[in-house]
Design a protein around this motif. Structure first.
Motif, PDB file in Angstrom:
ATOM      1  N   ALA A  46      45.010  47.197  60.551  1.00 34.91           N
ATOM      2  CA  ALA A  46      45.262  48.168  59.481  1.00 34.91           C
ATOM      3  C   ALA A  46      46.313  47.648  58.507  1.00 34.91           C
ATOM      4  O   ALA A  46      46.168  47.794  57.290  1.00 34.91           O
ATOM      5  N   ILE A  47      47.359  47.012  59.021  1.00 36.34           N
ATOM      6  CA  ILE A  47      48.408  46.480  58.157  1.00 36.34           C
ATOM      7  C   ILE A  47      47.882  45.301  57.336  1.00 36.34           C
ATOM      8  O   ILE A  47      48.147  45.204  56.140  1.00 36.34           O
ATOM      9  N   VAL A  48      47.107  44.422  57.960  1.00 33.38           N
ATOM     10  CA  VAL A  48      46.531  43.291  57.231  1.00 33.38           C
ATOM     11  C   VAL A  48      45.562  43.792  56.159  1.00 33.38           C
ATOM     12  O   VAL A  48      45.550  43.278  55.031  1.00 33.38           O
ATOM     13  N   ASN A  49      44.779  44.800  56.489  1.00 32.66           N
ATOM     14  CA  ASN A  49      43.843  45.356  55.515  1.00 32.66           C
ATOM     15  C   ASN A  49      44.598  46.006  54.352  1.00 32.66           C
ATOM     16  O   ASN A  49      44.206  45.858  53.189  1.00 32.66           O
ATOM     17  N   PHE A  50      45.672  46.708  54.630  1.00 28.46           N
ATOM     18  CA  PHE A  50      46.472  47.314  53.576  1.00 28.46           C
ATOM     19  C   PHE A  50      47.095  46.244  52.688  1.00 28.46           C
ATOM     20  O   PHE A  50      47.162  46.398  51.465  1.00 28.46           O
ATOM     21  N   TRP A  55      47.055  43.364  47.443  1.00 29.25           N
ATOM     22  CA  TRP A  55      46.760  42.134  46.713  1.00 29.25           C
ATOM     23  C   TRP A  55      45.624  42.362  45.709  1.00 29.25           C
ATOM     24  O   TRP A  55      45.695  41.904  44.565  1.00 29.25           O
ATOM     25  N   GLY A  56      44.587  43.069  46.135  1.00 28.45           N
ATOM     26  CA  GLY A  56      43.460  43.328  45.256  1.00 28.45           C
ATOM     27  C   GLY A  56      43.829  44.172  44.052  1.00 28.45           C
ATOM     28  O   GLY A  56      43.417  43.888  42.927  1.00 28.45           O
ATOM     29  N   VAL A  57      44.618  45.196  44.265  1.00 30.40           N
ATOM     30  CA  VAL A  57      45.032  46.064  43.163  1.00 30.40           C
ATOM     31  C   VAL A  57      45.940  45.305  42.196  1.00 30.40           C
ATOM     32  O   VAL A  57      45.813  45.451  40.978  1.00 30.40           O
ATOM     33  N   GLN A  58      46.828  44.497  42.719  1.00 26.01           N
ATOM     34  CA  GLN A  58      47.688  43.704  41.849  1.00 26.01           C
ATOM     35  C   GLN A  58      46.866  42.738  41.000  1.00 26.01           C
ATOM     36  O   GLN A  58      47.162  42.522  39.828  1.00 26.01           O
ATOM     37  N   ASN A  59      45.818  42.158  41.570  1.00 22.61           N
ATOM     38  CA  ASN A  59      44.965  41.244  40.813  1.00 22.61           C
ATOM     39  C   ASN A  59      44.161  41.978  39.754  1.00 22.61           C
ATOM     40  O   ASN A  59      43.921  41.434  38.682  1.00 22.61           O
ATOM     41  N   ILE A  60      43.721  43.174  40.035  1.00 23.09           N
ATOM     42  CA  ILE A  60      42.962  43.938  39.028  1.00 23.09           C
ATOM     43  C   ILE A  60      43.839  44.254  37.831  1.00 23.09           C
ATOM     44  O   ILE A  60      43.397  44.198  36.703  1.00 23.09           O
ATOM     45  N   VAL A  61      45.091  44.591  38.090  1.00 23.67           N
ATOM     46  CA  VAL A  61      45.998  44.915  36.998  1.00 23.67           C
ATOM     47  C   VAL A  61      46.245  43.676  36.128  1.00 23.67           C
ATOM     48  O   VAL A  61      46.331  43.773  34.917  1.00 23.67           O
ATOM     49  N   GLU A  62      46.321  42.504  36.758  1.00 22.40           N
ATOM     50  CA  GLU A  62      46.642  41.291  36.026  1.00 22.40           C
ATOM     51  C   GLU A  62      45.427  40.672  35.335  1.00 22.40           C
ATOM     52  O   GLU A  62      45.581  39.998  34.317  1.00 22.40           O
ATOM     53  N   LEU A  63      44.242  40.859  35.865  1.00 23.76           N
ATOM     54  CA  LEU A  63      43.052  40.195  35.330  1.00 23.76           C
ATOM     55  C   LEU A  63      42.120  41.188  34.651  1.00 23.76           C
ATOM     56  O   LEU A  63      41.999  42.334  35.073  1.00 23.76           O
ATOM     57  N   ASP A  64      41.457  40.737  33.618  1.00 22.99           N
ATOM     58  CA  ASP A  64      40.462  41.582  32.966  1.00 22.99           C
ATOM     59  C   ASP A  64      39.170  41.642  33.773  1.00 22.99           C
ATOM     60  O   ASP A  64      38.498  42.666  33.818  1.00 22.99           O
ATOM     61  N   LYS A  65      38.805  40.535  34.393  1.00 19.01           N
ATOM     62  CA  LYS A  65      37.556  40.476  35.153  1.00 19.01           C
ATOM     63  C   LYS A  65      37.808  40.728  36.637  1.00 19.01           C
ATOM     64  O   LYS A  65      37.060  40.264  37.476  1.00 19.01           O
ATOM     65  N   GLY A  66      38.835  41.461  36.958  1.00 19.10           N
ATOM     66  CA  GLY A  66      39.220  41.673  38.349  1.00 19.10           C
ATOM     67  C   GLY A  66      38.339  42.624  39.109  1.00 19.10           C
ATOM     68  O   GLY A  66      38.370  42.651  40.327  1.00 19.10           O
ATOM     69  N   LYS A  69      35.790  40.743  41.183  1.00 23.59           N
ATOM     70  CA  LYS A  69      36.523  39.979  42.196  1.00 23.59           C
ATOM     71  C   LYS A  69      37.037  40.896  43.298  1.00 23.59           C
ATOM     72  O   LYS A  69      36.947  40.569  44.476  1.00 23.59           O
ATOM     73  N   MET A  70      37.558  42.063  42.921  1.00 31.75           N
ATOM     74  CA  MET A  70      38.065  42.986  43.928  1.00 31.75           C
ATOM     75  C   MET A  70      36.937  43.529  44.793  1.00 31.75           C
ATOM     76  O   MET A  70      37.107  43.684  46.000  1.00 31.75           O
ATOM     77  N   MET A  71      35.793  43.806  44.188  1.00 29.32           N
ATOM     78  CA  MET A  71      34.654  44.298  44.973  1.00 29.32           C
ATOM     79  C   MET A  71      34.228  43.254  45.995  1.00 29.32           C
ATOM     80  O   MET A  71      33.985  43.579  47.158  1.00 29.32           O
ATOM     81  N   PHE A  72      34.167  41.992  45.581  1.00 29.77           N
ATOM     82  CA  PHE A  72      33.795  40.924  46.501  1.00 29.77           C
ATOM     83  C   PHE A  72      34.825  40.778  47.604  1.00 29.77           C
ATOM     84  O   PHE A  72      34.469  40.656  48.782  1.00 29.77           O
ATOM     85  N   MET A  73      36.115  40.764  47.239  1.00 26.79           N
ATOM     86  CA  MET A  73      37.164  40.582  48.243  1.00 26.79           C
ATOM     87  C   MET A  73      37.236  41.761  49.207  1.00 26.79           C
ATOM     88  O   MET A  73      37.484  41.573  50.397  1.00 26.79           O
ATOM     89  N   THR A  74      36.997  42.966  48.715  1.00 25.68           N
ATOM     90  CA  THR A  74      36.973  44.135  49.591  1.00 25.68           C
ATOM     91  C   THR A  74      35.821  44.036  50.576  1.00 25.68           C
ATOM     92  O   THR A  74      35.998  44.255  51.780  1.00 25.68           O
ATOM     93  N   PHE A  75      34.647  43.696  50.073  1.00 23.92           N
ATOM     94  CA  PHE A  75      33.480  43.533  50.947  1.00 23.92           C
ATOM     95  C   PHE A  75      33.729  42.422  51.956  1.00 23.92           C
ATOM     96  O   PHE A  75      33.453  42.586  53.148  1.00 23.92           O
ATOM     97  N   PHE A  76      34.258  41.302  51.501  1.00 25.64           N
ATOM     98  CA  PHE A  76      34.522  40.168  52.387  1.00 25.64           C
ATOM     99  C   PHE A  76      35.542  40.541  53.457  1.00 25.64           C
ATOM    100  O   PHE A  76      35.356  40.238  54.644  1.00 25.64           O
TER     101      PHE A  76
END
Length: 125
Positions: A46-50, A55-66, A69-76
């Motif tokens: 649970a902690i690793v998943n959080f 990390w995913g949310v921070q990348n979405i804020v920084e990237l336009d095409k995030g 990428k976040m959908m893929f990383m969440t699924f992965f």
């Protein structure tokens, strides 16, 4: 309030340790090593998943095409977690109610931390 989730993650991890460690000892005495290990694994996953969500949310804020990428990383991330749990279940290493309890404890701590941060943000406005 500065959005620094790393501090919150450390706080959640510390509280989870304080809650799960005594439960592991009780589970070890009452149910055996599988239940104790499952509590630890549930909290750890649970902690690793959080951390992955942060990390995913921070990348979405920084990237336009995030978004893609976040959908893929969440699924992965979820597929890796599911695969690990499935392998441990096949080899009869985990106790399902105990791993669910470990996951639930950390999930509740995440919710409580989110509520605390929301109140702090509301009070600052």
């Amino acid at each position: 309030m500065k959005d620094n989730w790393d501090k919150s993650l450390k706080k959640i991890s510390l509280y989870a340790t304080y809650i799960i460690a005594p439960l592991c000892i009780v589970a070890l005495l009452l149910y055996g090593w599988k239940a104790s290990l499952s509590l630890v694994l549930g909290g750890f996953f649970a902690i690793v998943n959080f951390r992955g969500v942060i990390w995913g949310v921070q990348n979405i804020v920084e990237l336009d095409k995030g978004k893609s990428k976040m959908m893929f990383m969440t699924f992965f991330r979820l597929m890796v977690l599911f695969s690990i749990l499935l392998i441990l279940l096949i080899f009869d290493v985990i106790h399902i109610p105990a791993i669910a309890l470990g996951l639930t404890i950390v999930f509740i701590l995440i919710l409580l931390e989110g509520l605390t941060r929301a109140r702090q943000i509301k009070d600052e406005e």
